[in-house]
Design a protein around this motif. Structure first.
Motif, mmCIF file in Angstrom:
data_model
loop_
_atom_site.group_PDB
_atom_site.id
_atom_site.type_symbol
_atom_site.label_atom_id
_atom_site.label_comp_id
_atom_site.label_asym_id
_atom_site.label_seq_id
_atom_site.Cartn_x
_atom_site.Cartn_y
_atom_site.Cartn_z
ATOM 1 N N ILE A 1 0.850 -1.203 0.000
ATOM 2 C CA ILE A 1 0.000 0.000 0.000
ATOM 3 C C ILE A 1 0.883 1.250 0.000
ATOM 4 C CG2 ILE A 1 -1.755 1.296 1.273
ATOM 5 C CD1 ILE A 1 -2.549 -1.481 2.544
ATOM 6 N N SER A 2 1.906 1.231 0.875
ATOM 7 C CA SER A 2 2.789 2.410 0.984
ATOM 8 C C SER A 2 3.432 2.735 -0.362
ATOM 9 C CB SER A 2 3.902 2.179 2.011
ATOM 10 O OG SER A 2 3.350 1.851 3.260
ATOM 11 N N GLU A 3 3.856 1.676 -1.039
ATOM 12 C CA GLU A 3 4.503 1.811 -2.353
ATOM 13 C C GLU A 3 3.661 2.677 -3.301
ATOM 14 O OE1 GLU A 3 7.925 0.269 -4.380
ATOM 15 O OE2 GLU A 3 7.322 0.347 -2.298
ATOM 16 N N VAL A 4 2.345 2.386 -3.342
ATOM 17 C CA VAL A 4 1.458 3.119 -4.247
ATOM 18 C C VAL A 4 1.453 4.607 -3.900
ATOM 19 C CG1 VAL A 4 -0.928 3.367 -5.040
ATOM 20 C CG2 VAL A 4 -0.024 1.081 -4.490
ATOM 21 N N PHE A 5 1.351 4.886 -2.589
ATOM 22 C CA PHE A 5 1.250 6.296 -2.207
ATOM 23 C C PHE A 5 2.596 7.009 -2.274
ATOM 24 C CE2 PHE A 5 -2.682 4.599 -0.499
ATOM 25 C CZ PHE A 5 -3.580 5.541 -0.997
#
Ligand code: PHE
Length: 343
Positions: free
Chosen positions: A121-125
Motif C-alpha cells: 500500500i505504501s509503495e502506491v502512495f
C-alpha cells in the motif's frame, strides 16, 4: 594435643598430594576429593577431633585445619586445570575438520503478511509523492478524539471502544492522531500516509482483533476536492487489487470529515459477479474517507478559508487477507512458523 593434630594434618596433605600425583584422568578425581575433602573425609574427621580439645586450644586448631583444607583444595584445582588442558589437546588432535563439506544454510526470515500489505500500500502512495508519518501507540485523548471533533462524552466515541490508561491517555483507536500531529507541526501542503498499530476492545475471531493495523492518508493543500480523493482511491485500488477494480462510494458519517463516505472495491473473490465473500453484493467495504472537516482544520491551526483536504483510512489486515488469500485474521497473529514461512 594440638601438636598431634598438626602432625596428622601434615600427613593428610602428603597423602593427598601423592594420591593426586597418581591421577591420570578427571574421572578419578572425585573419589580422592571425597576421601580428603568430603563430608565424611579425612579433614572433617580432624575437625571432629577438635571436640576433645580444651576451649582455649580450639581457635588455633581450627585455623590449622582450615589452612590445611585451603592447601589441599589448591592442589585439586591445579590438577584439574592440567587435566582439562590435556583433554582439550587430545580432542583437538583427534578431531578432523572437513572444510570441503557444504555449510548449514542459515534460516532466513520472511516478511509478515501485515508488513507485506503495508509495504504494497505504501509503495502506491509513495509513488504519488506521499511521505510516511508515524506517531505513538499511546496517545493523548486530545489527539485521538478531541481535535478530530470528537469531544469527551460524544456518542461517536462508542464505535471506537477504547483502552483508556487514564482520563487523558488512550491506546490510539486509529492512526488519525498522527494526522493531527502532522497538521500541527508540518509545513503546508501536507501529503502523508500514516501506517501503524491501533487498539480497540474486541474479542479475537476470524474478522476482529483488539490489536490491528491501519493506514490512513491525509492531503491538505489549496483547492483539494472530492474529485482528487476519488481519483486517488481509484489509483490505489487498481494498483493493489488489479486493473479492473472498481470503487464505489456510499454516504456515511465521520466526525472528522464532511462529507464522508464508505468506500467499497470490486470483490476480489468473484470480480463483481457476486459470491459469499461479498455477500452477493459484488463489492466489499474497504475504506472510510472524506473531506477534512473545516472545524478539524482550524483546531489544527490550518485556515479552512484557504486550505482544504481529504483523508482516508483502511484496515491493513483486510488487505492482507484478500491479497494473499488468507482465510482468517487469527492466522496473522498466531505466529505459526509454517504459516509465516509461506510469505
Ligand atoms: N479514522 C477512521 C476510523 O478508524 C477512518 C477514517 C479516516 C475515516 C479518515 C475517514 C477519514 O474509523
Amino acid at each position: 594435643m594440638v601438636t598431634q593434630m598438626k602432625e596428622r594434618l601434615e600427613q593428610i596433605e602428603k597423602e593427598a598430594s601423592e594420591a593426586l600425583a597418581a591421577v591420570v584422568a578427571a574421572k578419578d578425581l572425585e573419589a580422592i576429593r571425597l576421601r580428603f575433602l568430603g563430608r565424611k573425609g579425612e579433614l572433617t574427621a580432624v575437625l571432629r577431633g577438635m571436640l576433645s580439645l580444651s576451649p582455649e586450644e580450639r581457635p588455633a586448631a581450627g585455623l590449622l585445619v582450615n589452612e590445611a583444607r585451603g592447601r589441599v583444595e589448591g592442589l585439586f584445582a591445579k590438577v584439574e586445570s592440567v587435566l582439562a588442558a590435556k583433554a582439550l589437546e587430545e580432542r583437538i588432535a583427534s578431531e578432523t575438520l572437513d572444510i570441503t563439506l557444504p555449510g548449514l544454510r542459515p534460516a532466513i526470515g520472511r516478511r509478515h503478511p501485515i508488513t507485506l500489505a503495508t509495504d504494497a500500500i505504501s509503495e502506491v502512495f509513495l509513488g504519488m509523492g506521499y511521505e510516511i508519518a508515524e506517531g505513538p501507540d499511546i496517545e493523548l485523548d486530545r489527539f485521538n478524539f478531541e481535535m478530530l471533533n470528537i469531544p469527551k462524552g460524544h456518542p461517536a466515541r462508542d464505535v471506537q471502544d477504547s483502552f483508556f490508561i487514564d482520563d487523558n491517555i488512550v491506546l490510539r483507536t486509529h492512526t488519525s492522531p498522527v494526522q493531527v500531529r502532522a497538521m500541527l507541526t508540518r509545513e503546508l501542503p501536507i501529503r502523508i500516509i500514516c501506517p501503524g498499530r491501533t487498539f480497540r476492545i474486541d474479542e479475537l475471531d476470524a474478522t476482529h482483533s483488539p490489536v490491528f493495523y491501519q493506514i490512513e492518508g491525509l492531503v491538505v493543500d489549496v483547492g483539494v476536492t472530492m474529485g482528487d480523493l476519488i481519483g486517488t482511491l481509484k489509483i490505489f485500488a487498481e494498483s493493489v487489487f488489479g486493473k479492473d477494480t472498481q470503487i464505489r462510494l456510499r454516504p456515511h458519517h465521520f466526525q472528522f470529515t464532511e462529507p464522508s463516505a464508505e468506500v467499497d472495491v470490486t470483490c476480489w473473490e468473484c470480480g463483481g459477479k457476486g459470491c459469499r465473500v461479498c455477500k452477493f453484493e459484488g463489492f466489499v467495504e474497504l475504506l472510510g474517507a472524506g473531506m477534512v472537516n473545516p472545524k478539524v482544520l482550524s483546531m489544527c491551526g490550518v485556515d479552512p478559508d484557504v486550505y482544504s483536504g481529504f483523508a482516508f483510512g483502511l484496515g491493513i489486515e483486510r488487505v492482507a487477507l484478500c491479497k494473499y488469500n488468507i482465510s482468517s485474521l487469527r492466522l496473522l497473529y498466531e505466529n505459526d512458523i509454517r504459516f509465516l514461512q509461506q510469505g
